[in-house]
Design an enzyme around this catalytic site. Structure first.
Site, PDB file in Angstrom:
ATOM      1  N   TYR A  92       7.209 -15.531  22.815  1.00 21.29           N
ATOM      2  CA  TYR A  92       6.183 -16.407  23.422  1.00 21.29           C
ATOM      3  C   TYR A  92       5.164 -16.135  22.867  1.00 21.29           C
ATOM      4  O   TYR A  92       4.500 -15.759  21.443  1.00 21.29           O
ATOM      5  CB  TYR A  92       5.942 -14.879  24.538  1.00 21.29           C
ATOM      6  CG  TYR A  92       4.954 -15.116  25.226  1.00 21.29           C
ATOM      7  CD1 TYR A  92       3.472 -14.212  25.430  1.00 21.29           C
ATOM      8  CD2 TYR A  92       4.710 -16.417  26.430  1.00 21.29           C
ATOM      9  CE1 TYR A  92       2.497 -14.737  25.982  1.00 21.29           C
ATOM     10  CE2 TYR A  92       3.610 -16.223  26.787  1.00 21.29           C
ATOM     11  CZ  TYR A  92       2.122 -15.266  27.010  1.00 21.29           C
ATOM     12  OH  TYR A  92       1.385 -15.691  27.970  1.00 21.29           O
ATOM     13  N   ASP A 108       3.740 -16.127  13.699  1.00 23.54           N
ATOM     14  CA  ASP A 108       2.740 -15.906  14.604  1.00 23.54           C
ATOM     15  C   ASP A 108       3.092 -14.068  14.752  1.00 23.54           C
ATOM     16  O   ASP A 108       3.653 -13.405  15.608  1.00 23.54           O
ATOM     17  CB  ASP A 108       3.499 -16.264  16.507  1.00 23.54           C
ATOM     18  CG  ASP A 108       2.512 -15.711  17.451  1.00 23.54           C
ATOM     19  OD1 ASP A 108       2.585 -16.071  18.690  1.00 23.54           O
ATOM     20  OD2 ASP A 108       1.554 -15.212  17.642  1.00 23.54           O
ATOM     21  N   LYS A 119      -4.822  -9.085  19.454  1.00 25.91           N
ATOM     22  CA  LYS A 119      -4.263  -7.796  20.161  1.00 25.91           C
ATOM     23  C   LYS A 119      -5.230  -7.105  18.753  1.00 25.91           C
ATOM     24  O   LYS A 119      -6.676  -6.531  19.198  1.00 25.91           O
ATOM     25  CB  LYS A 119      -2.559  -7.158  19.830  1.00 25.91           C
ATOM     26  CG  LYS A 119      -2.142  -8.265  21.198  1.00 25.91           C
ATOM     27  CD  LYS A 119      -0.936  -7.690  21.058  1.00 25.91           C
ATOM     28  CE  LYS A 119       0.255  -8.551  22.061  1.00 25.91           C
ATOM     29  NZ  LYS A 119      -0.061  -9.120  23.631  1.00 25.91           N
TER      30      LYS A 119
HETATM   31  P1  KE4 Z   1      -2.381 -13.194  24.480  1.00 26.93           P
HETATM   32  O1  KE4 Z   1      -3.441 -14.936  24.762  1.00 26.93           O
HETATM   33  O2  KE4 Z   1      -2.384 -12.982  25.909  1.00 26.93           O
HETATM   34  O3  KE4 Z   1      -4.012 -12.414  23.492  1.00 26.93           O
HETATM   35  O4  KE4 Z   1      -1.464 -13.391  23.260  1.00 26.93           O
HETATM   36  C1  KE4 Z   1      -0.489 -14.496  23.863  1.00 26.93           C
HETATM   37  C2  KE4 Z   1       0.090 -14.029  22.747  1.00 26.93           C
HETATM   38  C3  KE4 Z   1       0.404 -14.360  21.605  1.00 26.93           C
HETATM   39  N1  KE4 Z   1       1.611 -14.126  20.487  1.00 26.93           N
HETATM   40  C4  KE4 Z   1       2.397 -13.449  21.152  1.00 26.93           C
HETATM   41  C5  KE4 Z   1       3.548 -12.870  20.159  1.00 26.93           C
HETATM   42  C6  KE4 Z   1       2.226 -12.626  22.022  1.00 26.93           C
HETATM   43  O5  KE4 Z   1       2.985 -11.201  22.169  1.00 26.93           O
HETATM   44  C7  KE4 Z   1       0.924 -12.729  22.834  1.00 26.93           C
HETATM   45  C8  KE4 Z   1       0.183 -12.125  24.641  1.00 26.93           C
HETATM   46  N2  KE4 Z   1       1.741 -11.151  24.422  1.00 26.93           N
HETATM   47  C9  KE4 Z   1       1.556 -10.662  26.312  1.00 26.93           C
HETATM   48  C10 KE4 Z   1       2.817  -9.417  25.642  1.00 26.93           C
HETATM   49  N3  KE4 Z   1       3.848  -9.432  24.867  1.00 26.93           N
HETATM   50  C11 KE4 Z   1       0.203 -10.139  26.532  1.00 26.93           C
HETATM   51  C12 KE4 Z   1       0.148  -9.731  27.577  1.00 26.93           C
HETATM   52  C13 KE4 Z   1       0.426 -10.158  29.045  1.00 26.93           C
HETATM   53  O6  KE4 Z   1       0.622 -11.245  28.803  1.00 26.93           O
HETATM   54  O7  KE4 Z   1      -0.213  -9.424  30.138  1.00 26.93           O
END
Ligand code: KE4
Length: 428
Positions: free
Chosen positions: A144, A239, A267
């Site tokens: 993801y 990533d 994060k």
């Molecule tokens: P954000 O746009 O949510 O800040 O980041 C996207 C993203 C990109 N790459 C990786 C490896 C990620 O895990 C994420 C976002 N992670 C999720 C939880 N696995 C965020 C939680 C959510 O979607 O509410």
């Protein structure tokens, strides 16, 4: 646990926001319960609207490696907001955080701050396409990378057939430029690159997967990725939105024997405030406006308050020699305890872990990719979640997420978690 106030908040939220939440997984659909409504967090604890308290292993999905409400981070934010909240100009804090990132990630020769991981990955792939003058990208099943259209694609029927959108609203044409492979499958990777390598702008990978649950790279997977990307002039993007400053000060590239061309981070570098970043080789990053023609922009990119939170977080980590080995020891004690508890309760689970992140999969098979992760019994995970939740232990409300330990998790809370897990395993 009684949660009348939380339930009332959720009823009201549903009249205002889709699903009553601002990010889907918070709605607890995967665990069949009404969601937690948190009003306060401190250390390793969350406090809900009804005054219940929980030991937190979701940690806001990764950012809170120091624990919630770390005093040094809060004081840094307090100092920053005295000067205002946003200037829309270059400010000293952006330079300080960029320096800290570059020091930790030598492969990042230039870095651009944005406000989320989605912005970081979307922008990294855009500049990789501009740099290579190619359109196709490769991602991995179960990976993801945020919610931009090009990543919400699932594998086509065959390995290298064109992807199909995994969400409505994405034009089929977008999907045709995203090829998807099974994680850790070196043969499939070599085959695809052998057939299409010269057409591939970028391969984007979670060097340690967190979004199908925690899945580690098999020996040789990242190294082969690196070798093939170099061979075909493809931009390799790590990533590290989850793994950055999580599995080491230099993320996965500081642990495994492969260095990417570009890295995305998020994060932890925001310390709980909205921050993402992408960066890499100078000759790639120089293409980004205003140096180059690749456009990317953001009103709150490099926000001074968010930068202050990130700076304080990274400085606090740096100030603690042995931070990561201490976190690994603490997490190892928890994971070993959970494994023992499951065994004693006669419950077959597979627990993958690295540094301070782990996932208990309710399957008796090794979990090395999405297909094996999907053999997990998600109903059993949901039952485990609810049993632990009722005992005041908050796990990620989905089998396919990473659990996180923080600096603030105490030995007594970890032992309490193991005890309640034993009881829960016996009931499932
Ligand atoms: P954000 O746009 O949510 O800040 O980041 C996207 C993203 C990109 N790459 C990786 C490896 C990620 O895990 C994420 C976002 N992670 C999720 C939880 N696995 C965020 C939680 C959510 O979607 O509410």
């Amino acid at each position: 646990m009684k949660r009348p106030h939380s339930n009332n908040y959720f009823i009201k939220a549903n009249t205002l926001m889709p699903g009553g939440v601002n990010s889907p997984v918070r709605a607890f659909h995967a665990v069949g319960d009404d969601p937690i409504v948190v009003t306060r967090a401190k250390g390793d604890r969350l406090y809900d609207a009804d005054g219940n308290r929980y030991i937190d292993y979701c940690m806001s999905w990764g950012p809170m490696i120091l624990g919630h409400g770390n005093i040094k981070v809060l004081n840094a934010i307090r100092r920053a907001i005295r000067n205002g909240t946003s200037f829309g100009t270059l400010c000293p804090n952006e330079i300080r955080l960029a320096e800290l990132v570059q020091e930790a990630y030598p492969s990042i020769e230039l870095v651009r701050m944005v406000s989320s991981g989605t912005e970081a990955t979307m922008s990294a792939v855009r500049v990789a396409r501009a740099y290579t003058k190619r359109d196709k990208i490769v991602k991995f099943e179960g990976g993801y990378h945020g919610h931009s259209d090009q990543f919400l694609i699932k594998a086509g029927s065959g390995l290298t057939t064109l992807g199909t959108p995994s969400s409505p609203g994405i034009p089929r044409a977008f999907a045709e430029n995203t090829l998807t492979l099974p994680y850790n499958n070196i043969g499939a990777l070599a085959k695809l690159m052998g057939e299409h390598g010269h057409d591939i702008a970028s391969v984007i990978v979670e060097p340690v997967a967190g979004n199908m649950g925690v899945v580690l790279p098999e020996p040789g997977f990242l190294e082969t990725l690196r070798e093939l990307a170099s061979k075909y002039g493809t931009v390799l993007v790590f990533d590290e939105v989850i793994t950055g400053f999580r599995i080491s000060f230099s993320g996965a590239q500081g642990v495994f024997n492969a260095v990417p061309d570009m890295t995305t981070i998020g994060k932890i570098i925001g310390g709980g405030m909205p921050v993402g970043a992408y960066g890499g080789k100078k000759d790639i990053m120089k293409l980004i406006s205003p140096d180059g023609p690749v456009y990317q922009a953001g009103t709150l990119s490099g926000n001074p308050v968010a930068m202050a939170a990130g700076i304080a977080t990274i400085k606090e980590i740096k100030s603690r020699p042995g931070f990561y080995s201490e976190m690994e020891k603490k997490t190892g004690h928890l994971v070993d305890g959970l494994k023992d508890a499951a065994r004693l309760a006669g419950k077959r689970v597979t627990i993958n872990s690295i540094a301070s992140m782990f996932t208990p999969f309710f399957t008796n098979r090794p979990v090395k990719d999405l297909q094996s992760a999907m053999t997990s019994d998600t109903k059993q995970y949901a039952q485990f979640f609810r049993l632990m939740f009722e005992k005041g232990i908050y796990l990620p409300p989905s089998q396919f997420e990473a659990h996180f330990v923080s600096m603030a998790h105490t030995p007594s809370d970890i032992d309490r978690t193991i005890r309640h897990a034993y009881d829960a395993f016996r009931k499932i």
